[in-house]
Design a protein around this motif. Structure first.
Motif, PDB file in Angstrom:
ATOM      1  N   VAL A  99       3.780  -9.423  -8.152  1.00  0.00           N
ATOM      2  CA  VAL A  99       5.037  -9.999  -8.654  1.00  0.00           C
ATOM      3  C   VAL A  99       5.843  -8.932  -9.382  1.00  0.00           C
ATOM      4  N   HIS A 100       5.182  -8.176 -10.247  1.00  0.00           N
ATOM      5  CA  HIS A 100       5.865  -7.095 -10.966  1.00  0.00           C
ATOM      6  C   HIS A 100       6.435  -6.068  -9.992  1.00  0.00           C
ATOM      7  N   GLU A 101       5.676  -5.727  -8.967  1.00  0.00           N
ATOM      8  CA  GLU A 101       6.134  -4.750  -7.984  1.00  0.00           C
ATOM      9  C   GLU A 101       7.374  -5.266  -7.259  1.00  0.00           C
ATOM     10  N   ALA A 102       7.344  -6.541  -6.857  1.00  0.00           N
ATOM     11  CA  ALA A 102       8.493  -7.125  -6.172  1.00  0.00           C
ATOM     12  C   ALA A 102       9.729  -7.086  -7.063  1.00  0.00           C
ATOM     13  N   ALA A 103       9.568  -7.465  -8.329  1.00  0.00           N
ATOM     14  CA  ALA A 103      10.698  -7.462  -9.250  1.00  0.00           C
ATOM     15  C   ALA A 103      11.247  -6.054  -9.432  1.00  0.00           C
ATOM     16  N   THR A 104      10.367  -5.075  -9.541  1.00  0.00           N
ATOM     17  CA  THR A 104      10.809  -3.686  -9.710  1.00  0.00           C
ATOM     18  C   THR A 104      11.576  -3.198  -8.493  1.00  0.00           C
ATOM     19  N   LEU A 105      11.150  -3.613  -7.309  1.00  0.00           N
ATOM     20  CA  LEU A 105      11.805  -3.197  -6.066  1.00  0.00           C
ATOM     21  C   LEU A 105      13.113  -3.937  -5.816  1.00  0.00           C
ATOM     22  N   GLY A 106      13.350  -5.001  -6.565  1.00  0.00           N
ATOM     23  CA  GLY A 106      14.596  -5.725  -6.439  1.00  0.00           C
ATOM     24  C   GLY A 106      14.597  -6.813  -5.393  1.00  0.00           C
ATOM     25  N   THR A 107      13.429  -7.199  -4.907  1.00  0.00           N
ATOM     26  CA  THR A 107      13.368  -8.327  -3.978  1.00  0.00           C
ATOM     27  C   THR A 107      12.948  -9.582  -4.715  1.00  0.00           C
ATOM     28  N   ALA A 159       0.813  -1.216   0.000  1.00  0.00           N
ATOM     29  CA  ALA A 159       0.000   0.000   0.000  1.00  0.00           C
ATOM     30  C   ALA A 159       0.848   1.270   0.000  1.00  0.00           C
ATOM     31  N   PRO A 160       1.805   1.434   0.913  1.00  0.00           N
ATOM     32  CA  PRO A 160       2.621   2.644   0.847  1.00  0.00           C
ATOM     33  C   PRO A 160       3.494   2.705  -0.403  1.00  0.00           C
ATOM     34  N   VAL A 161       3.945   1.562  -0.883  1.00  0.00           N
ATOM     35  CA  VAL A 161       4.740   1.546  -2.119  1.00  0.00           C
ATOM     36  C   VAL A 161       3.904   2.031  -3.295  1.00  0.00           C
ATOM     37  N   GLN A 162       2.677   1.550  -3.393  1.00  0.00           N
ATOM     38  CA  GLN A 162       1.800   1.977  -4.487  1.00  0.00           C
ATOM     39  C   GLN A 162       1.468   3.463  -4.369  1.00  0.00           C
ATOM     40  N   ALA A 163       1.261   3.927  -3.151  1.00  0.00           N
ATOM     41  CA  ALA A 163       0.930   5.333  -2.960  1.00  0.00           C
ATOM     42  C   ALA A 163       2.090   6.237  -3.365  1.00  0.00           C
ATOM     43  N   TYR A 164       3.302   5.833  -3.067  1.00  0.00           N
ATOM     44  CA  TYR A 164       4.484   6.636  -3.405  1.00  0.00           C
ATOM     45  C   TYR A 164       4.888   6.456  -4.866  1.00  0.00           C
ATOM     46  N   GLY A 165       4.534   5.266  -5.410  1.00  0.00           N
ATOM     47  CA  GLY A 165       4.931   4.913  -6.763  1.00  0.00           C
ATOM     48  C   GLY A 165       5.980   3.822  -6.722  1.00  0.00           C
ATOM     49  N   VAL A 166       5.752   2.742  -7.458  1.00  0.00           N
ATOM     50  CA  VAL A 166       6.663   1.596  -7.393  1.00  0.00           C
ATOM     51  C   VAL A 166       8.050   1.978  -7.911  1.00  0.00           C
ATOM     52  N   ASP A 167       8.105   2.595  -9.065  1.00  0.00           N
ATOM     53  CA  ASP A 167       9.408   2.989  -9.616  1.00  0.00           C
ATOM     54  C   ASP A 167      10.095   4.008  -8.717  1.00  0.00           C
ATOM     55  N   ALA A 168       9.315   4.969  -8.193  1.00  0.00           N
ATOM     56  CA  ALA A 168       9.896   5.982  -7.312  1.00  0.00           C
ATOM     57  C   ALA A 168      10.428   5.353  -6.033  1.00  0.00           C
ATOM     58  N   THR A 169       9.705   4.361  -5.505  1.00  0.00           N
ATOM     59  CA  THR A 169      10.166   3.675  -4.300  1.00  0.00           C
ATOM     60  C   THR A 169      11.458   2.917  -4.574  1.00  0.00           C
ATOM     61  N   ALA A 170      11.515   2.237  -5.696  1.00  0.00           N
ATOM     62  CA  ALA A 170      12.721   1.480  -6.046  1.00  0.00           C
ATOM     63  C   ALA A 170      13.936   2.415  -6.096  1.00  0.00           C
ATOM     64  N   LYS A 171      13.773   3.575  -6.703  1.00  0.00           N
ATOM     65  CA  LYS A 171      14.879   4.533  -6.793  1.00  0.00           C
ATOM     66  C   LYS A 171      15.233   5.080  -5.418  1.00  0.00           C
ATOM     67  N   LEU A 172      14.217   5.396  -4.624  1.00  0.00           N
ATOM     68  CA  LEU A 172      14.442   5.904  -3.274  1.00  0.00           C
ATOM     69  C   LEU A 172      15.261   4.925  -2.452  1.00  0.00           C
ATOM     70  N   ILE A 173      14.884   3.658  -2.492  1.00  0.00           N
ATOM     71  CA  ILE A 173      15.568   2.633  -1.705  1.00  0.00           C
ATOM     72  C   ILE A 173      17.005   2.457  -2.199  1.00  0.00           C
ATOM     73  N   ARG A 174      17.182   2.408  -3.503  1.00  0.00           N
ATOM     74  CA  ARG A 174      18.541   2.276  -4.051  1.00  0.00           C
ATOM     75  C   ARG A 174      19.411   3.454  -3.666  1.00  0.00           C
ATOM     76  N   ASP A 175      18.873   4.659  -3.817  1.00  0.00           N
ATOM     77  CA  ASP A 175      19.660   5.861  -3.525  1.00  0.00           C
ATOM     78  C   ASP A 175      20.055   5.950  -2.053  1.00  0.00           C
ATOM     79  N   ALA A 176      19.245   5.327  -1.175  1.00  0.00           N
ATOM     80  CA  ALA A 176      19.568   5.317   0.251  1.00  0.00           C
ATOM     81  C   ALA A 176      20.555   4.209   0.621  1.00  0.00           C
ATOM     82  N   GLY A 177      20.946   3.402  -0.372  1.00  0.00           N
ATOM     83  CA  GLY A 177      21.869   2.311  -0.114  1.00  0.00           C
ATOM     84  C   GLY A 177      21.231   1.115   0.560  1.00  0.00           C
ATOM     85  N   LEU A 178      19.897   0.999   0.450  1.00  0.00           N
ATOM     86  CA  LEU A 178      19.162  -0.093   1.078  1.00  0.00           C
ATOM     87  C   LEU A 178      18.793  -1.150   0.049  1.00  0.00           C
ATOM     88  N   THR A 179      18.483  -2.325   0.536  1.00  0.00           N
ATOM     89  CA  THR A 179      17.887  -3.367  -0.297  1.00  0.00           C
ATOM     90  C   THR A 179      16.567  -3.803   0.331  1.00  0.00           C
TER      91      THR A 179
END
Length: 269
Positions: free
Chosen positions: A77-85, A28-48
């Motif tokens: 499934v698509h969301e998980a793949a985009t987030l890198g998990t 839910a929070p990932v969808q609200a923020y945006g899946v692609d935007a969340t993926a970039k946010l997490i990567r830029d913070a050095g998180l997995t």
């Protein structure tokens, strides 16, 4: 969810500042923020991302409801793949209204997994069936024990379907340690989560998970079972707790890390 009062940017910043390098996310929070935007946010913070929660709710009988559930899980499934998990946690679903047949509901889960597991594999994602405490069997999850979860998972290759081991849901089950060993032997422990059991449970029971160390569960004992079964992956803390959500999120995050060190991490040898 442990610190759902934090926005995703606040969460990423707080984790990075606290030296926490991995985070489990909810859809839910990932969808609200945006899946692609969340993926970039997490990567830029050095998180997995450890896992994405949740898919599932696969027990519907009505064809249109069933089709929508399958479609939603494909989106997950698509969301998980985009987030890198590589792990999507499944909460299987409760009894459809007006029914009482638990076995039939579990078979519908198996039928759905037969469609979803190969699809997920094609996207680099594995499915983790999570058993929930029996008090949720009617409305949320007809899979109540690790044995039931493994009976479903073992119909499929281990790299497609495994299980989530969550202390909150299985600590009461004297067969659970043997089932953890069974899961480990088959390479099917795809996720390990912690929450404590405190009473009295709140009205509605959903948001009653206790902070580590506040309840009845010996966390180090359960971590030992999972470690002995060969699991070397991340350990998540997942707390649904109105009291914790009402507090400052960074304070709760720091407290949770400290409780983990005190009650879960191995002591000095």
């Amino acid at each position: 969810m442990t610190v759902r009062q934090l926005s995703l940017p606040e969460l990423a910043e707080a984790c990075a500042e606290s030296g926490i390098g991995q985070v489990g996310l909810w859809r839910a929070p990932v969808q609200a923020y945006g899946v692609d935007a969340t993926a970039k946010l997490i990567r830029d913070a050095g998180l997995t991302v450890t896992t994405l929660c949740r898919g599932g709710f696969l027990t519907a009988i009505d064809p249109s409801e069933r089709a929508e559930a399958l479609a939603d899980n494909r989106r997950a499934v698509h969301e998980a793949a985009t987030l890198g998990t590589d792990t999507l946690v499944l909460v299987s679903g409760g009894l459809p209204p007006g029914t009482r047949d638990l076995r039939a509901a579990r078979e519908r889960i198996a039928d759905a997994l037969a469609e979803l597991a190969p699809y997920a594999e094609n996207h680099g994602v594995r499915l983790a069936v999570e058993p929930l405490h029996p008090m949720y069997a009617a409305d949320r999850c007809v899979v109540s024990t690790l044995a039931q979860a493994l009976d479903l998972a073992e119909r499929f290759p281990a790299h497609q379907v495994g299980v989530t081991v969550d202390t909150y849901h299985i600590w009461w089950d004297d067969q659970a340690p043997a089932q953890i060993a069974r899961a480990g032997a088959g390479g099917r422990i795809h996720s390990f989560q912690l929450a404590d059991w405190v009473t009295p449970l709140p009205e509605g029971v959903l948001n009653g998970r206790g902070q580590i160390g506040d309840g009845a569960i010996d966390m180090r004992e359960w971590a030992g079972y999972v470690e002995a079964a060969g699991y070397t992956g991340p350990i998540e803390v997942e707390l649904f707790n109105e009291g914790l959500w009402a507090r400052d999120g960074r304070e709760v995050l720091a407290e949770t890390a400290a409780r983990f060190a005190e009650h879960v991490a191995p002591g000095p040898s």
